[in-house]
Write a protein that holds these residues in place. Structure first.
Motif, PDB file in Angstrom:
ATOM      1  N   GLY A 299       0.791  -1.224   0.000  1.00  0.00           N
ATOM      2  CA  GLY A 299       0.000   0.000   0.000  1.00  0.00           C
ATOM      3  C   GLY A 299       0.819   1.269   0.000  1.00  0.00           C
ATOM      4  O   GLY A 299       0.481   2.238  -0.686  1.00  0.00           O
ATOM      5  N   ARG A 300       1.910   1.306   0.751  1.00  0.00           N
ATOM      6  CA  ARG A 300       2.721   2.524   0.852  1.00  0.00           C
ATOM      7  C   ARG A 300       3.344   2.897  -0.488  1.00  0.00           C
ATOM      8  O   ARG A 300       3.367   4.073  -0.874  1.00  0.00           O
ATOM      9  N   THR A 301       3.823   1.905  -1.216  1.00  0.00           N
ATOM     10  CA  THR A 301       4.427   2.156  -2.523  1.00  0.00           C
ATOM     11  C   THR A 301       3.378   2.599  -3.533  1.00  0.00           C
ATOM     12  O   THR A 301       3.620   3.508  -4.340  1.00  0.00           O
ATOM     13  N   VAL A 302       2.195   1.978  -3.488  1.00  0.00           N
ATOM     14  CA  VAL A 302       1.117   2.352  -4.409  1.00  0.00           C
ATOM     15  C   VAL A 302       0.672   3.788  -4.153  1.00  0.00           C
ATOM     16  O   VAL A 302       0.462   4.573  -5.096  1.00  0.00           O
ATOM     17  N   LYS A 303       0.563   4.181  -2.881  1.00  0.00           N
ATOM     18  CA  LYS A 303       0.164   5.550  -2.548  1.00  0.00           C
ATOM     19  C   LYS A 303       1.201   6.557  -3.017  1.00  0.00           C
ATOM     20  O   LYS A 303       0.856   7.648  -3.493  1.00  0.00           O
ATOM     21  N   LEU A 304       2.493   6.200  -2.896  1.00  0.00           N
ATOM     22  CA  LEU A 304       3.544   7.104  -3.359  1.00  0.00           C
ATOM     23  C   LEU A 304       3.439   7.330  -4.868  1.00  0.00           C
ATOM     24  O   LEU A 304       3.574   8.463  -5.342  1.00  0.00           O
ATOM     25  N   CYS A 305       3.183   6.261  -5.624  1.00  0.00           N
ATOM     26  CA  CYS A 305       3.039   6.399  -7.076  1.00  0.00           C
ATOM     27  C   CYS A 305       1.820   7.258  -7.424  1.00  0.00           C
ATOM     28  O   CYS A 305       1.881   8.105  -8.331  1.00  0.00           O
ATOM     29  N   GLN A 306       0.734   7.062  -6.717  1.00  0.00           N
ATOM     30  CA  GLN A 306      -0.460   7.869  -6.977  1.00  0.00           C
ATOM     31  C   GLN A 306      -0.222   9.342  -6.663  1.00  0.00           C
ATOM     32  O   GLN A 306      -0.675  10.220  -7.408  1.00  0.00           O
ATOM     33  N   GLN A 307       0.516   9.629  -5.590  1.00  0.00           N
ATOM     34  CA  GLN A 307       0.805  11.018  -5.260  1.00  0.00           C
ATOM     35  C   GLN A 307       1.810  11.634  -6.224  1.00  0.00           C
ATOM     36  O   GLN A 307       1.745  12.833  -6.523  1.00  0.00           O
ATOM     37  N   LEU A 308       2.746  10.826  -6.726  1.00  0.00           N
ATOM     38  CA  LEU A 308       3.674  11.324  -7.748  1.00  0.00           C
ATOM     39  C   LEU A 308       2.930  11.705  -9.024  1.00  0.00           C
ATOM     40  O   LEU A 308       3.300  12.665  -9.705  1.00  0.00           O
ATOM     41  N   SER A 309       1.890  10.959  -9.344  1.00  0.00           N
ATOM     42  CA  SER A 309       1.128  11.264 -10.563  1.00  0.00           C
ATOM     43  C   SER A 309       0.392  12.597 -10.445  1.00  0.00           C
ATOM     44  O   SER A 309       0.097  13.227 -11.461  1.00  0.00           O
TER      45      SER A 309
ATOM     46  N   VAL B 159      10.059   3.728 -12.274  1.00  0.00           N
ATOM     47  CA  VAL B 159       9.786   2.482 -11.555  1.00  0.00           C
ATOM     48  C   VAL B 159      10.180   2.689 -10.093  1.00  0.00           C
ATOM     49  O   VAL B 159      11.331   3.012  -9.793  1.00  0.00           O
ATOM     50  N   VAL B 160       9.221   2.499  -9.198  1.00  0.00           N
ATOM     51  CA  VAL B 160       9.469   2.631  -7.755  1.00  0.00           C
ATOM     52  C   VAL B 160       9.612   1.227  -7.173  1.00  0.00           C
ATOM     53  O   VAL B 160       8.662   0.431  -7.209  1.00  0.00           O
ATOM     54  N   ASN B 161      10.786   0.918  -6.655  1.00  0.00           N
ATOM     55  CA  ASN B 161      11.030  -0.388  -6.032  1.00  0.00           C
ATOM     56  C   ASN B 161      10.808  -0.295  -4.526  1.00  0.00           C
ATOM     57  O   ASN B 161      10.849   0.798  -3.941  1.00  0.00           O
ATOM     58  N   GLU B 162      10.589  -1.447  -3.914  1.00  0.00           N
ATOM     59  CA  GLU B 162      10.349  -1.473  -2.471  1.00  0.00           C
ATOM     60  C   GLU B 162      11.069  -2.655  -1.836  1.00  0.00           C
ATOM     61  O   GLU B 162      11.436  -3.627  -2.507  1.00  0.00           O
TER      62      GLU B 162
END
Length: 349
Positions: free
Chosen positions: A154-164, A197-200
């Motif tokens: 969830g944390r990585t998905v939220k970061l990508c959504q906020q980056l968009s 690409v955001v890795n975790e």
């Protein structure tokens, strides 16, 4: 026997008197200060002997008390010296010597031969022929694809959504187990100009890959200190859809210039100033700090800023020619800690 006891008792009293006479100066200082706090005696300045060492005090409470008083004394001496210097400078007036510049790691930086001169013809020619030239010539407009590693949390998905919401004309797609070598041709066929690409690791974002399409280059960053919008105190309202301004700070070398141009190519050319939003990439000691703010005009002279989020810190690991290829790719620059981190005053960006 009684006389002997009396003698022994007398010698014991003498011993106690000797111990009291040879009292520790630290204890005397504490006792004097205690009387001062009670209001019995007038306040006295705490005097510490030249060879005074607080770490030798075994009592924790007394050690803490003496340390706080020692800090107060140091602060007073510093303030007195500062006032004295100020009076001397006022007395000298225009003849006063210039203020000394404090020494920091940044201004003591070792000179890098690849530092970019804006008037250098070679640099100007390289910039006119590199992979980012079509963007800076306004021949292409940015279109970004943002994705994650496999099975993101969830944390990585939220970061990508906020980056968009920060980067205009960006689209978030789930990875679905596809390799990057298969994703890149699909991006090129759909006219995407960049791939993020955001890795975790352990449910926390820890890496970022930025690839410029269709001909590269590709940069790999270590990501740390990630804060989402809800985790930022006193943040402003969610950002609007206006195109933000971009600030690139302190990218001075040839490598840093390339990284700065790569970040600049993510955002459209014409920012919408009515939105009052700013995306900042600040390089300091090879760490790139990303912040997203909205500035507020309080009056004609005063301006305030509100952080909107997200925020994170990047550290460049490698720069690769062309698109992503972990096996056969040609690297322009790779961070080697044992060879490159020998001096704290040597920076590469």
């Amino acid at each position: 026997m009684a006389k002997a006891g009396e003698k022994s008792g007398g010698s014991g009293k003498k011993g106690l008197k000797r111990k009291a006479a040879v009292a520790d100066p630290q204890e005397a200082a504490v006792a004097g200060d205690g009387a001062t706090e009670g209001g019995v005696q007038p306040p006295k300045a705490t005097a510490f002997p030249p060879g005074f060492s607080i770490s030798e005090i075994k009592n924790k409470q007394r050690r803490h008390l003496m340390f706080t008083r020692w800090k107060q004394q140091q602060r007073k001496e510093k303030l007195i010296a500062k006032k004295k210097l100020k009076k001397e400078r006022e007395a000298l007036g225009d003849k006063a010597p210039p203020k000394p510049v404090p020494k920091t790691i940044d201004n003591q930086r070792v000179y890098d031969e690849t530092t970019v001169d804006p008037n250098d013809e070679e640099v100007a020619y390289d910039e006119s022929t590199d992979e980012f030239a079509p963007y800076f010539n306004r021949e292409t407009s940015p279109k970004i694809l943002i994705t994650t590693s496999d099975r993101p949390h969830g944390r990585t998905v939220k970061l990508c959504q906020q980056l968009s919401t920060v980067i205009p004309n960006s689209h978030v797609y789930y990875r679905r187990g596809l390799a990057l070598k298969k994703i890149i041709p699909q991006c090129i066929s759909r006219d995407f100009t960049d791939l993020i690409v955001v890795n975790e690791d352990r449910k926390t974002p820890n890496g970022l890959i930025l690839s410029h399409l269709p001909n590269g280059p590709t940069a790999h960053f270590k990501m740390s200190s990630v804060r989402l919008r809800k985790e930022i105190k006193r943040r402003g309202k969610d950002p609007t859809e206006h195109v933000p301004e971009i600030i690139l700070n302190n990218f001075t070398t040839r490598l840093g210039h390339s990284i700065g141009r790569m970040f600049a190519s993510l955002f459209p050319h014409n920012p919408q100033f009515i939105g009052r939003q700013v995306a900042t990439f600040h390089n300091q000691r090879d760490y790139i700090f990303f912040r997203f703010h909205r500035y507020i005009f309080k009056s004609e002279k005063k301006v305030g800023i509100q952080e909107l989020g997200p925020r994170f810190t990047l550290k460049l690991r490698s720069l690769q020619k062309g698109t992503f290829d972990s096996k056969y790719g040609e690297y322009e620059w790779v961070h080697k800690p044992r060879e490159m981190d020998t001096s704290r005053r040597k920076f590469h960006l």
